[in-house]
Design a protein around this motif. Structure first.
Motif, PDB file in Angstrom:
ATOM      1  N   ALA A 186     -37.647  -1.640  -7.394  1.00 48.42           N
ATOM      2  CA  ALA A 186     -38.759  -1.574  -8.355  1.00 48.42           C
ATOM      3  C   ALA A 186     -39.213  -2.973  -8.754  1.00 48.42           C
ATOM      4  O   ALA A 186     -40.412  -3.243  -8.902  1.00 48.42           O
ATOM      5  CB  ALA A 186     -38.330  -0.794  -9.591  1.00 48.42           C
ATOM      6  N   LEU A 187     -38.259  -3.885  -8.903  1.00 48.28           N
ATOM      7  CA  LEU A 187     -38.604  -5.259  -9.260  1.00 48.28           C
ATOM      8  C   LEU A 187     -39.394  -5.934  -8.147  1.00 48.28           C
ATOM      9  O   LEU A 187     -40.368  -6.667  -8.415  1.00 48.28           O
ATOM     10  CB  LEU A 187     -37.320  -6.047  -9.549  1.00 48.28           C
ATOM     11  CG  LEU A 187     -37.503  -7.487 -10.010  1.00 48.28           C
ATOM     12  CD1 LEU A 187     -38.090  -7.532 -11.421  1.00 48.28           C
ATOM     13  CD2 LEU A 187     -36.184  -8.251  -9.973  1.00 48.28           C
ATOM     14  N   GLY A 192     -41.362  -9.340  -8.746  1.00 44.80           N
ATOM     15  CA  GLY A 192     -40.345 -10.149  -9.402  1.00 44.80           C
ATOM     16  C   GLY A 192     -39.646 -11.087  -8.426  1.00 44.80           C
ATOM     17  O   GLY A 192     -39.546 -10.807  -7.233  1.00 44.80           O
ATOM     18  N   ASN A 193     -39.155 -12.196  -8.942  1.00 45.47           N
ATOM     19  CA  ASN A 193     -38.435 -13.158  -8.112  1.00 45.47           C
ATOM     20  C   ASN A 193     -36.942 -13.145  -8.459  1.00 45.47           C
ATOM     21  O   ASN A 193     -36.478 -12.276  -9.203  1.00 45.47           O
ATOM     22  CB  ASN A 193     -39.018 -14.569  -8.284  1.00 45.47           C
ATOM     23  CG  ASN A 193     -39.067 -14.994  -9.754  1.00 45.47           C
ATOM     24  OD1 ASN A 193     -38.243 -14.567 -10.553  1.00 45.47           O
ATOM     25  ND2 ASN A 193     -40.041 -15.823 -10.089  1.00 45.47           N
ATOM     26  N   LYS A 199     -32.365 -12.163 -14.769  1.00 50.82           N
ATOM     27  CA  LYS A 199     -32.611 -12.002 -16.202  1.00 50.82           C
ATOM     28  C   LYS A 199     -32.803 -10.541 -16.613  1.00 50.82           C
ATOM     29  O   LYS A 199     -32.281 -10.111 -17.658  1.00 50.82           O
ATOM     30  CB  LYS A 199     -33.853 -12.810 -16.590  1.00 50.82           C
ATOM     31  CG  LYS A 199     -34.213 -12.708 -18.069  1.00 50.82           C
ATOM     32  CD  LYS A 199     -35.496 -13.475 -18.359  1.00 50.82           C
ATOM     33  CE  LYS A 199     -35.908 -13.303 -19.824  1.00 50.82           C
ATOM     34  NZ  LYS A 199     -37.180 -14.012 -20.131  1.00 50.82           N
ATOM     35  N   SER A 200     -33.527  -9.774 -15.808  1.00 50.80           N
ATOM     36  CA  SER A 200     -33.926  -8.424 -16.222  1.00 50.80           C
ATOM     37  C   SER A 200     -33.019  -7.322 -15.699  1.00 50.80           C
ATOM     38  O   SER A 200     -33.029  -6.211 -16.232  1.00 50.80           O
ATOM     39  CB  SER A 200     -35.368  -8.158 -15.766  1.00 50.80           C
ATOM     40  OG  SER A 200     -36.253  -9.124 -16.303  1.00 50.80           O
ATOM     41  N   ILE A 201     -32.237  -7.604 -14.656  1.00 51.54           N
ATOM     42  CA  ILE A 201     -31.391  -6.553 -14.082  1.00 51.54           C
ATOM     43  C   ILE A 201     -29.912  -6.915 -14.148  1.00 51.54           C
ATOM     44  O   ILE A 201     -29.118  -6.219 -14.794  1.00 51.54           O
ATOM     45  CB  ILE A 201     -31.805  -6.266 -12.619  1.00 51.54           C
ATOM     46  CG1 ILE A 201     -33.251  -5.753 -12.557  1.00 51.54           C
ATOM     47  CG2 ILE A 201     -30.855  -5.243 -12.001  1.00 51.54           C
ATOM     48  CD1 ILE A 201     -33.749  -5.487 -11.149  1.00 51.54           C
TER      49      ILE A 201
END
Length: 288
Positions: A186-187, A192-193, A199-201
């Motif tokens: 999904a990222l 997303g990089n 940071k987010s996962i």
């Protein structure tokens, strides 16, 4: 009748574990509390109330021991968390030799703490140690790692981190590998990089593993003794004395009741710091 039989059947399975827990944990704990309030030897004892606690708490080196213990626990915990997380992320990548590298990272954990302490004492020798010889080869004058009161405690803490980071890495690897691949997919779709991935996962969803590492490392740091004793014996002066080494010195001097009281105080200190930390970290967890 069947329900009662079922409960009895269940308790019968729990009974052996309960007996072992009572004999090897509860009974020694109760005995320690009692003997901490006595003057005792191997053949005799005399009840003296709280005198041992008063004496131990007025020990001249205790303030230094408390400070050193907290510093040691915080430094080792922080470094194990940071290095363990970074190594965990690296070793979850698609590397050809990932199995070998994981084994090498975990290997120090299997070594005897005393053996590690003796080995690093030689490596950190100010004039003949390999570390300072290598530093001298590149034009740097190495310090007296274990003889300088300003850095001796940190030097031992770094050895502790080297030995223990493998366990932290394994825990982080387990936590990172348990994150579903759907999140990463999904990222990627959202553009997303690698930083967003971390940071987010990885960072929020590996929090249960991080909490485990923090708690285990912090408690281990507060209770640490063997590595300190093998490398410095609390010296130079009192610069690397921890509460556990102070307790052992009292035991060596024959003050058994006093050292037992010190163990009770250490138990209270670990509980007073670890349980609130555990409760705080659990509130921050993110469920998958």
């Amino acid at each position: 009748m069947n329900k009662l039989t079922g409960k009895t059947y269940t308790y019968a399975f729990l009974l052996p574990a309960g007996i072992v827990y009572f004999v090897f944990f509860l009974l020694p704990t109760i005995m320690s509390l009692f003997f901490s309030m006595t003057w005792w030897s191997l053949t005799d004892w005399e009840f003296i109330g709280l005198e041992n606690f008063k004496t131990f708490l007025t020990e001249p080196s205790l303030n230094i021991g408390f400070k050193n213990t907290v510093i040691y626990a915080v430094v080792t915990s922080v470094l194990k968390v940071i290095l363990g997380l970074l190594l965990g992320i690296f070793l979850c990548g698609k590397l050809k030799t990932v199995g070998f590298i994981r084994s090498m990272v975990f290997f120090p954990t299997l070594l005897s703490t005393i053996a590690v302490g003796i080995a690093f004492t030689m490596l950190m020798h100010p004039s003949q140690g390999m570390i300072n010889i290598v530093l001298q080869g590149i034009g740097i004058t190495g310090p007296d790692w274990l003889g300088d009161t300003r850095i001796a405690l940190i030097s031992v803490a770094l050895v502790d981190v080297w030995k223990g980071v493998g366990m932290a890495t394994v825990i982080f690897i387990a936590g990172i590998m348990s994150i579903p691949e759907d999140y990463y997919e999904a990222l990627m779709i959202d553009g997303g990089n690698a930083w967003h991935k971390f940071k987010s996962i990885i960072l929020p969803l590996s929090r249960p593993a991080m909490n485990t590492v923090i708690i285990l490392s912090f408690i281990g740091g507060l209770r640490s003794f063997d590595l300190i004793w093998a490398m410095t014996k609390g010296g130079p002066g009192f610069s690397t004395d921890l509460i556990a080494s102070i307790i052992y010195k009292q035991y060596q001097a024959g003050f058994y009741g006093l050292s037992t009281a010190g163990n009770v105080i250490l138990f209270i200190l670990v509980s007073a710091l670890a349980f609130p930390l555990y409760a705080y970290l659990n509130k921050k967890e993110v469920d998958l």
